[in-house]
Design a protein around this motif. Structure first.
Motif, PDB file in Angstrom:
ATOM      1  N   PRO A 263     -77.288  -4.999-118.682  1.00 47.39           N
ATOM      2  CA  PRO A 263     -76.914  -3.927-117.530  1.00 47.39           C
ATOM      3  C   PRO A 263     -76.888  -4.911-116.205  1.00 47.39           C
ATOM      4  CG  PRO A 263     -79.142  -3.721-118.378  1.00 47.39           C
ATOM      5  CD  PRO A 263     -78.660  -4.538-119.297  1.00 47.39           C
ATOM      6  N   ALA A 264     -76.205  -4.374-115.136  1.00 48.28           N
ATOM      7  CA  ALA A 264     -76.107  -5.350-113.990  1.00 48.28           C
ATOM      8  C   ALA A 264     -76.823  -4.478-112.838  1.00 48.28           C
ATOM      9  CB  ALA A 264     -74.691  -5.762-113.680  1.00 48.28           C
ATOM     10  N   SER A 265     -77.237  -5.230-111.995  1.00 45.44           N
ATOM     11  CA  SER A 265     -77.700  -4.466-110.562  1.00 45.44           C
ATOM     12  C   SER A 265     -76.353  -4.487-109.605  1.00 45.44           C
ATOM     13  CB  SER A 265     -78.724  -5.108-110.074  1.00 45.44           C
ATOM     14  OG  SER A 265     -79.881  -4.759-110.717  1.00 45.44           O
ATOM     15  N   ARG A 266     -75.251  -4.234-110.095  1.00 41.74           N
ATOM     16  CA  ARG A 266     -73.896  -4.105-109.265  1.00 41.74           C
ATOM     17  C   ARG A 266     -73.367  -2.629-109.448  1.00 41.74           C
ATOM     18  NH1 ARG A 266     -72.505  -8.213-105.576  1.00 41.74           N
ATOM     19  NH2 ARG A 266     -73.317 -10.111-106.171  1.00 41.74           N
ATOM     20  N   ILE A 267     -72.650  -2.444-108.550  1.00 45.00           N
ATOM     21  CA  ILE A 267     -71.803  -0.874-108.409  1.00 45.00           C
ATOM     22  C   ILE A 267     -70.331  -1.290-108.482  1.00 45.00           C
ATOM     23  CG2 ILE A 267     -71.641   1.230-107.270  1.00 45.00           C
ATOM     24  CD1 ILE A 267     -74.265   1.004-106.504  1.00 45.00           C
ATOM     25  N   ASP A 268     -69.693  -0.412-109.388  1.00 46.11           N
ATOM     26  CA  ASP A 268     -68.358  -1.044-109.510  1.00 46.11           C
ATOM     27  C   ASP A 268     -67.405  -0.291-108.720  1.00 46.11           C
ATOM     28  OD1 ASP A 268     -66.086  -1.917-110.991  1.00 46.11           O
ATOM     29  OD2 ASP A 268     -65.423  -0.029-111.981  1.00 46.11           O
ATOM     30  N   ALA A 269     -67.757  -0.748-107.212  1.00 46.00           N
ATOM     31  CA  ALA A 269     -66.646  -0.009-106.174  1.00 46.00           C
ATOM     32  C   ALA A 269     -65.934  -1.195-105.516  1.00 46.00           C
ATOM     33  CB  ALA A 269     -67.761   0.243-105.189  1.00 46.00           C
ATOM     34  N   GLN A 270     -65.170  -1.089-104.422  1.00 42.55           N
ATOM     35  CA  GLN A 270     -64.150  -2.137-104.119  1.00 42.55           C
ATOM     36  C   GLN A 270     -65.097  -3.478-103.466  1.00 42.55           C
ATOM     37  OE1 GLN A 270     -61.418  -0.594-101.070  1.00 42.55           O
ATOM     38  NE2 GLN A 270     -60.320  -2.719-101.186  1.00 42.55           N
ATOM     39  N   SER A 271     -66.027  -3.090-102.884  1.00 42.32           N
ATOM     40  CA  SER A 271     -67.142  -4.277-102.372  1.00 42.32           C
ATOM     41  C   SER A 271     -68.022  -4.825-103.412  1.00 42.32           C
ATOM     42  CB  SER A 271     -67.826  -4.072-101.029  1.00 42.32           C
ATOM     43  OG  SER A 271     -68.555  -2.606-101.317  1.00 42.32           O
ATOM     44  N   ARG A 272     -68.146  -4.209-104.700  1.00 36.39           N
ATOM     45  CA  ARG A 272     -69.077  -4.679-105.626  1.00 36.39           C
ATOM     46  C   ARG A 272     -70.439  -4.717-105.113  1.00 36.39           C
ATOM     47  NH1 ARG A 272     -67.801  -4.819-110.811  1.00 36.39           N
ATOM     48  NH2 ARG A 272     -69.099  -6.753-110.876  1.00 36.39           N
ATOM     49  N   PRO A 273     -70.957  -3.543-104.627  1.00 35.78           N
ATOM     50  CA  PRO A 273     -72.346  -3.632-104.112  1.00 35.78           C
ATOM     51  C   PRO A 273     -73.399  -4.139-104.906  1.00 35.78           C
ATOM     52  CG  PRO A 273     -71.206  -1.300-103.664  1.00 35.78           C
ATOM     53  CD  PRO A 273     -70.437  -2.253-104.414  1.00 35.78           C
ATOM     54  N   ARG A 274     -74.255  -4.804-104.182  1.00 37.25           N
ATOM     55  CA  ARG A 274     -75.485  -5.483-104.941  1.00 37.25           C
ATOM     56  C   ARG A 274     -76.735  -4.503-104.767  1.00 37.25           C
ATOM     57  NH1 ARG A 274     -77.034 -11.484-104.195  1.00 37.25           N
ATOM     58  NH2 ARG A 274     -77.331 -10.606-102.125  1.00 37.25           N
ATOM     59  N   VAL A 275     -77.427  -3.973-105.972  1.00 36.56           N
ATOM     60  CA  VAL A 275     -78.652  -3.167-105.536  1.00 36.56           C
ATOM     61  C   VAL A 275     -79.822  -4.306-105.315  1.00 36.56           C
ATOM     62  CG1 VAL A 275     -80.327  -1.684-106.520  1.00 36.56           C
ATOM     63  CG2 VAL A 275     -77.927  -1.332-106.847  1.00 36.56           C
ATOM     64  N   ARG A 276     -80.558  -4.165-104.312  1.00 37.90           N
ATOM     65  CA  ARG A 276     -81.549  -5.030-103.998  1.00 37.90           C
ATOM     66  C   ARG A 276     -83.010  -4.284-103.994  1.00 37.90           C
ATOM     67  NH1 ARG A 276     -80.510  -9.907-101.343  1.00 37.90           N
ATOM     68  NH2 ARG A 276     -82.715 -10.253-101.120  1.00 37.90           N
ATOM     69  N   GLY A 277     -82.923  -3.019-104.232  1.00 36.56           N
ATOM     70  CA  GLY A 277     -84.380  -2.237-104.043  1.00 36.56           C
ATOM     71  C   GLY A 277     -83.841  -0.773-104.194  1.00 36.56           C
ATOM     72  N   GLN A 278     -84.855   0.167-103.513  1.00 35.47           N
ATOM     73  CA  GLN A 278     -84.646   1.394-103.492  1.00 35.47           C
ATOM     74  C   GLN A 278     -85.361   2.096-102.213  1.00 35.47           C
ATOM     75  OE1 GLN A 278     -86.685   1.854-107.565  1.00 35.47           O
ATOM     76  NE2 GLN A 278     -88.245   3.272-106.447  1.00 35.47           N
ATOM     77  N   PHE A 279     -85.030   3.236-101.889  1.00 37.55           N
ATOM     78  CA  PHE A 279     -85.553   4.087-100.855  1.00 37.55           C
ATOM     79  C   PHE A 279     -86.959   4.801-101.492  1.00 37.55           C
ATOM     80  CE2 PHE A 279     -81.269   3.655 -99.163  1.00 37.55           C
ATOM     81  CZ  PHE A 279     -81.630   3.225 -97.740  1.00 37.55           C
ATOM     82  N   THR A 280     -87.954   4.821-100.651  1.00 39.72           N
ATOM     83  CA  THR A 280     -89.143   5.737-100.798  1.00 39.72           C
ATOM     84  C   THR A 280     -88.827   7.071-100.245  1.00 39.72           C
ATOM     85  OG1 THR A 280     -90.173   5.164 -98.526  1.00 39.72           O
ATOM     86  CG2 THR A 280     -90.584   3.773-100.363  1.00 39.72           C
ATOM     87  N   LYS A 281     -89.746   8.046-100.527  1.00 40.54           N
ATOM     88  CA  LYS A 281     -89.512   9.436-100.056  1.00 40.54           C
ATOM     89  C   LYS A 281     -89.401   9.332 -98.434  1.00 40.54           C
ATOM     90  CE  LYS A 281     -93.133  12.184-100.380  1.00 40.54           C
ATOM     91  NZ  LYS A 281     -94.217  13.183-100.724  1.00 40.54           N
ATOM     92  N   PHE A 282     -90.208   8.742 -97.620  1.00 41.02           N
ATOM     93  CA  PHE A 282     -90.116   8.456 -96.250  1.00 41.02           C
ATOM     94  C   PHE A 282     -89.180   7.794 -95.872  1.00 41.02           C
ATOM     95  CE2 PHE A 282     -94.375  10.257 -95.464  1.00 41.02           C
ATOM     96  CZ  PHE A 282     -94.140  10.937 -94.281  1.00 41.02           C
ATOM     97  N   GLY A 283     -88.438   6.862 -96.698  1.00 42.29           N
ATOM     98  CA  GLY A 283     -87.308   6.177 -96.411  1.00 42.29           C
ATOM     99  C   GLY A 283     -86.100   7.073 -96.409  1.00 42.29           C
ATOM    100  N   LEU A 284     -86.065   8.015 -97.369  1.00 46.09           N
ATOM    101  CA  LEU A 284     -84.992   8.923 -97.232  1.00 46.09           C
ATOM    102  C   LEU A 284     -85.116   9.894 -96.148  1.00 46.09           C
ATOM    103  CD1 LEU A 284     -85.006   9.999-100.840  1.00 46.09           C
ATOM    104  CD2 LEU A 284     -83.379   8.603 -99.781  1.00 46.09           C
ATOM    105  N   ALA A 285     -86.360  10.254 -95.642  1.00 42.76           N
ATOM    106  CA  ALA A 285     -86.795  11.284 -94.596  1.00 42.76           C
ATOM    107  C   ALA A 285     -86.094  10.422 -93.230  1.00 42.76           C
ATOM    108  CB  ALA A 285     -88.208  11.369 -94.545  1.00 42.76           C
ATOM    109  N   ASP A 286     -86.533   9.125 -93.277  1.00 44.28           N
ATOM    110  CA  ASP A 286     -85.904   8.352 -92.029  1.00 44.28           C
ATOM    111  C   ASP A 286     -84.228   8.028 -91.982  1.00 44.28           C
ATOM    112  OD1 ASP A 286     -85.884   5.941 -90.329  1.00 44.28           O
ATOM    113  OD2 ASP A 286     -84.865   4.774 -91.903  1.00 44.28           O
ATOM    114  N   LEU A 287     -83.634   8.216 -93.096  1.00 43.38           N
ATOM    115  CA  LEU A 287     -82.192   8.211 -93.182  1.00 43.38           C
ATOM    116  C   LEU A 287     -81.665   9.481 -92.456  1.00 43.38           C
ATOM    117  CD1 LEU A 287     -81.196   7.027 -96.787  1.00 43.38           C
ATOM    118  CD2 LEU A 287     -81.118   5.527 -94.282  1.00 43.38           C
ATOM    119  N   VAL A 288     -82.289  10.824 -92.981  1.00 44.44           N
ATOM    120  CA  VAL A 288     -82.071  11.911 -92.200  1.00 44.44           C
ATOM    121  C   VAL A 288     -82.198  12.194 -90.920  1.00 44.44           C
ATOM    122  CG1 VAL A 288     -82.319  14.242 -92.587  1.00 44.44           C
ATOM    123  CG2 VAL A 288     -82.641  13.148 -94.567  1.00 44.44           C
TER     124      VAL A 288
END
Length: 390
Positions: A263-288
């Motif tokens: 498996p790879a920490s990459r996403i098959d999109a045009q820019s080939r995004p690289r996953v470096r981690g994840q959001f917390t619950k409050f991180g998602l609230a911050d995005l909102v």
């Protein structure tokens, strides 16, 4: 200083920290520390240095779990951000109101979600889905929800609604020359097609897993020997491995690699995004609060974007149990059969170009009139319940 005195000091400072998290002014905090005979150095040692570094009226929140070295998935650190204390207090209270609603499990309750306001508003709303025979939410919560907006909405009987047929061509993995498979491409189970997610890591066992949706393996699956394969447009499918961990409530299946592909920490999109981690619950609230959108790449519908409609959601629509720690985002057109197993993500604000953080796992979508969103389990929930991270 005796052990009893140290224990009492820890308890008193913990109480101070709780008061600050719910909106206590920083200056008042410092005055209280000093008048209580505490040294500021001792306060820092006990974990309140982050509050002392904040501006007046702000508190720190942990927004993400990230790895500085993309090749070292086992060293993960917390990332923090300072936010208005009033906003923090409102969102934290809304999370608690939402938890209480789920615990009540009253007749007619179909789910709920927290919708943080922007930072300037200092508010949060709890959206509640009710069937036609649902109780009054206000009566159940009483004074506990004071200051939190409750938005009840009656939903029709979802069990009577069926998905309509849709025609999409699956997205296959293009090049496998480096021996890795990115997220966002089609994968096959013995019973259906789904989307492959990015590498799922488990720090305790130091294992890397392929991952996709649990429901893609069907209800009568073998609990230990279901294989996951990678379909090829002009060739035979390649076996990726066998499921070693099913998590039906979170709707996640972890697959141990058993061949030459990883498996790879990459996403098959045009820019080939690289996953470096994840959001917390409050991180998602911050995005909102900052009006940021999520993205996803599914094997069928490809790349889409959409706004976040609710965090820390509870969904009780289709099963005998409720799913907690869910994200609602986008619209029903952003997911179809075969997209389950993809992840929602957002650019890493402090990373390199192309770095992203995972928000959650896409499992299903609404299919009834009046609501339109994708839902799936938040990455933070997987970490809390099972220890995984992206």
């Amino acid at each position: 200083m005796s052990g009893r005195h140290i224990e009492g000091l820890v308890q008193r400072l913990a109480t101070l920290r709780d008061r600050l998290e719910t909106g206590m002014d920083r200056r008042e905090f410092v005055r209280t520390v000093a008048s209580g005979g505490f040294a500021i150095g001792m306060a820092r040692w006990l974990g309140v240095d982050d509050f002392l570094a904040a501006d007046d009226g702000e508190v720190p929140i942990v927004t993400a779990l990230v790895r500085d070295d993309p090749d070292d998935p086992w060293t993960v650190r917390e990332r923090t951000r300072y936010v208005p204390a009033e906003w923090y207090a409102a969102v934290e209270k809304a999370f608690e109101v939402n938890r209480r609603l789920a615990r009540f499990a009253f007749t007619g309750y179909l789910g709920s979600a927290v919708i943080p306001g922007d930072y300037g508003s200092g508010t949060a709303t709890v959206s509640v889905g009710l069937s036609s025979d649902g109780h009054s939410v206000g009566e159940l919560l009483g004074e506990f929800a004071e200051g939190i907006d409750i938005d009840p909405e009656t939903i029709i009987d979802v069990e009577e609604i069926q998905d309509g047929p849709e025609a999409y061509e699956p997205r296959f993995a293009d090049s496998l020359a480096d021996g890795s498979v990115p997220s966002g491409v089609a994968c096959e189970t013995p019973s259906s097609m789904a989307t492959l997610g990015p590498t799922l890591y488990h720090p305790d066992s130091k294992q890397r897993f392929f991952v996709t949706a649990d429901h893609a393996f069907g209800g009568d699956r073998d609990s230990t020997e279901d294989a996951l394969s990678l379909p090829r447009p002009d060739d035979d499918a390649i076996e990726l491995g066998d499921v070693v961990h099913y998590h039906p409530v979170e709707d996640v299946a972890a697959v141990e690699p058993n061949g030459w592909l990883e498996p790879a920490s990459r996403i098959d999109a045009q820019s080939r995004p690289r996953v470096r981690g994840q959001f917390t619950k409050f991180g998602l609230a911050d995005l909102v609060a900052r009006d940021r959108e999520l993205e996803k790449v599914g094997a069928m519908t490809g790349h889409t974007t959409g706004e976040i409609q609710g965090v820390d959601a509870v969904t009780c629509f289709t099963d005998e149990f409720c799913r907690r720690g869910q994200i609602r985002w986008g619209g029903e057109m952003d997911l179809t059969d075969g997209d389950s197993g993809s992840v929602s993500y957002h650019p890493d604000p402090e990373g390199e170009d192309g770095d992203v953080l995972v928000a959650g796992f896409n499992n299903a979508r609404t299919w009834w009139p009046g609501q339109s969103y994708v839902w799936g389990v938040g990455a933070y929930r997987l970490t809390e319940k099972h220890g995984y991270h992206f």
